[in-house]
Design a protein around this motif. Structure first.
Motif, PDB file in Angstrom:
ATOM      1  N   UNK A  20       0.872  -1.168   0.100  1.00  0.00           N
ATOM      2  CA  UNK A  20      -0.196   0.052   0.171  1.00  0.00           C
ATOM      3  C   UNK A  20       0.880   1.028  -0.041  1.00  0.00           C
ATOM      4  N   UNK A  21       1.980   1.270  -1.022  1.00  0.00           N
ATOM      5  CA  UNK A  21       2.859   2.468  -1.148  1.00  0.00           C
ATOM      6  C   UNK A  21       3.571   2.732   0.036  1.00  0.00           C
ATOM      7  N   UNK A  22       3.650   1.945   1.045  1.00  0.00           N
ATOM      8  CA  UNK A  22       4.730   2.049   2.166  1.00  0.00           C
ATOM      9  C   UNK A  22       5.979   1.329   2.125  1.00  0.00           C
ATOM     10  N   UNK A  23       7.239   2.222   1.880  1.00  0.00           N
ATOM     11  CA  UNK A  23       8.362   1.570   1.772  1.00  0.00           C
ATOM     12  C   UNK A  23       8.667   0.639   3.031  1.00  0.00           C
ATOM     13  N   UNK A  24       8.307   1.151   4.280  1.00  0.00           N
ATOM     14  CA  UNK A  24       8.887   0.564   5.537  1.00  0.00           C
ATOM     15  C   UNK A  24       8.058  -0.955   5.592  1.00  0.00           C
TER      16      UNK A  24
END
Length: 321
Positions: free
Chosen positions: A89-93
Motif C-alpha cells: 500500500x505504497x509504504x516502503x517500510x
C-alpha cells in the motif's frame, strides 16, 4: 533436492501429503494476487496456523538452512510469497515488516501496471518507477526475493539493473521458445544470468509449448533450450501448478476488484477457462520424473541437481541468507 519456485491454489493437508510423497524439499505458494495489507497479513496468519497443524509435514522457510533441514528430515519447506506488491500500500517500510513476518518472495507487478512499474500485459511497458527502484533496493536489504514473472521486459531489466542482489523470474518460459506476453525475452534471460538470477521453467499450458506439455521428455528438451540461452546455473523449475482452483478462484486471479470486464489472464478467447494439466504432470508428485528426463537429454547428475533445486538454493542463500 526438489524446489518448485511457484505454485498456487488452495493448500491443505492433502496437498502437503502429496508434496511429501513427491519428494519436494521446498515450494513457494502464492499467498495473494490483489490483496491489500490486512488481507495479506491474514494469509500469513493462516499459514502459521497450517504450519502448527501440520508440523509433521511442513516447515515455513525463513533461511536457506531451513531448506537444508527439510532435505535432512523430509519435511516440505514452505517459502512464503506474493504475486503482487499491493500488500505494501505504497509504504516502503512495510517491506521490512513483511520480511520480519516471514515473507521471502514478492512479485513486483501482477497483471496490471502499478506504482512500481509495468506489467507484461500493458500496451506500453513504463519500466521501473522511482518508487520501484526504492522497493527493489529495500527488498534486497531485508532479504526478499524480487520476482518479475508478470512484469514487462523493460521493467524486469530495470529491476535487474537496480537491485544489488540477483532477482528471479520464478514461473515463466523463454519467449523465443514460446511467444507469449507472459514469457521473458532472451535479453532478460541473459541479463538475469549475468547478475546471478534464475528463471523457473513453467508447466502452465497457456505459456508452454505443446510438446513440453505432452511428455516429460519434451519438457526436458524445453529446459535444455532455456539453458542454451541463460546457462545451466540460472535455470530452475517454477511449475505454476495450481490446486483446487474453481471458477471463483480464477475470476479473482484475473479480475481482482479493478474491472467488471472479462479477463483471460494468460488464456484467450480460444482458451477462456481452466486448462488441463500437462499430460506428464497430472499431479505434483510426477515432477520427480523430470530427473531421468533431464539426464536423458544430456544433463549430468550435477547439472540436473542444479536445475531441480540447487540453483534456487544458491539464489535464496544470496538474497536472504
Amino acid at each position: 533436492m526438489l524446489i518448485d519456485a511457484l505454485q498456487c491454489g488452495e493448500f491443505d493437508r492433502s496437498v502437503f501429503e502429496t508434496l511429501s510423497r513427491g519428494g519436494y524439499t521446498c515450494v513457494t505458494p502464492t499467498l495473494g494476487f490483489w490483496e491489500g495489507t490486512l488481507e495479506s497479513m491474514d494469509a500469513l496468519a493462516r499459514w502459521r496456523d497450517m504450519e502448527r497443524e501440520n508440523a509433521d509435514l511442513i516447515r515455513i522457510i525463513r533461511r536457506a538452512d531451513d531448506i537444508r533441514a527439510c532435505e535432512a528430515d523430509g519435511k516440505v519447506g514452505i517459502l512464503l510469497g506474493y504475486q503482487n506488491t499491493n500488500l505494501l500500500e505504497d509504504r516502503i517500510r512495510f517491506i521490512e515488516l513483511f520480511a520480519d513476518m516471514g515473507t521471502r518472495v514478492m512479485q513486483l507487478t501482477y497483471n496490471n501496471q502499478n506504482e512500481l512499474g509495468g506489467s507484461c500485459y500493458e500496451d506500453n511497458d513504463s519500466g521501473l518507477s522511482r518508487f520501484g527502484r526504492e522497493v527493489v533496493q529495500e527488498m534486497a536489504r531485508v532479504g526478499v526475493v524480487v520476482d518479475c514473472s508478470h512484469t514487462g521486459d523493460l521493467t524486469t531489466l530495470h529491476a535487474i539493473e537496480h537491485s544489488p542482489k540477483p532477482i528471479a523470474v520464478t514461473h515463466a518460459n523463454a519467449s523465443s521458445i514460446f511467444p507469449h506476453k507472459r514469457n521473458r525475452s532472451d535479453a532478460v534471460l541473459k541479463a538475469l544470468a549475468e547478475t546471478g538470477g534464475v528463471i523457473g521453467c513453467a508447466a502452465y499450458r497457456n505459456i508452454t509449448p505443446a510438446d513440453a506439455c505432452a511428455t516429460v521428455r519434451g519438457f526436458a528438451e524445453m529446459v535444455a533450450r532455456t539453458v542454451e540461452i541463460a546457462g545451466v546455473d540460472h535455470v530452475g523449475i517454477g511449475t505454476d501448478y495450481s490446486y483446487k482452483n474453481d471458477d471463483n478462484f480464477r475470476e479473482w486471479m484475473r479480475k481482482g476488484r479493478w474491472t467488471r470486464t472479462v479477463q483471460y489472464g494468460a488464456g484467450s478467447v480460444r482458451t477462456p477457462g481452466a486448462v488441463a494439466k500437462p499430460d506428464w504432470l497430472p499431479g505434483p508428485e510426477n515432477l520427480k520424473d523430470l530427473v531421468p528426463a533431464l539426464r536423458g537429454v544430456g544433463f549430468s547428475a550435477e547439472e540436473t541437481d542444479k536445475i531441480m533445486g540447487g540453483n534456487w538454493l544458491r539464489l535464496y542463500e544470496t538474497v536472504f541468507g
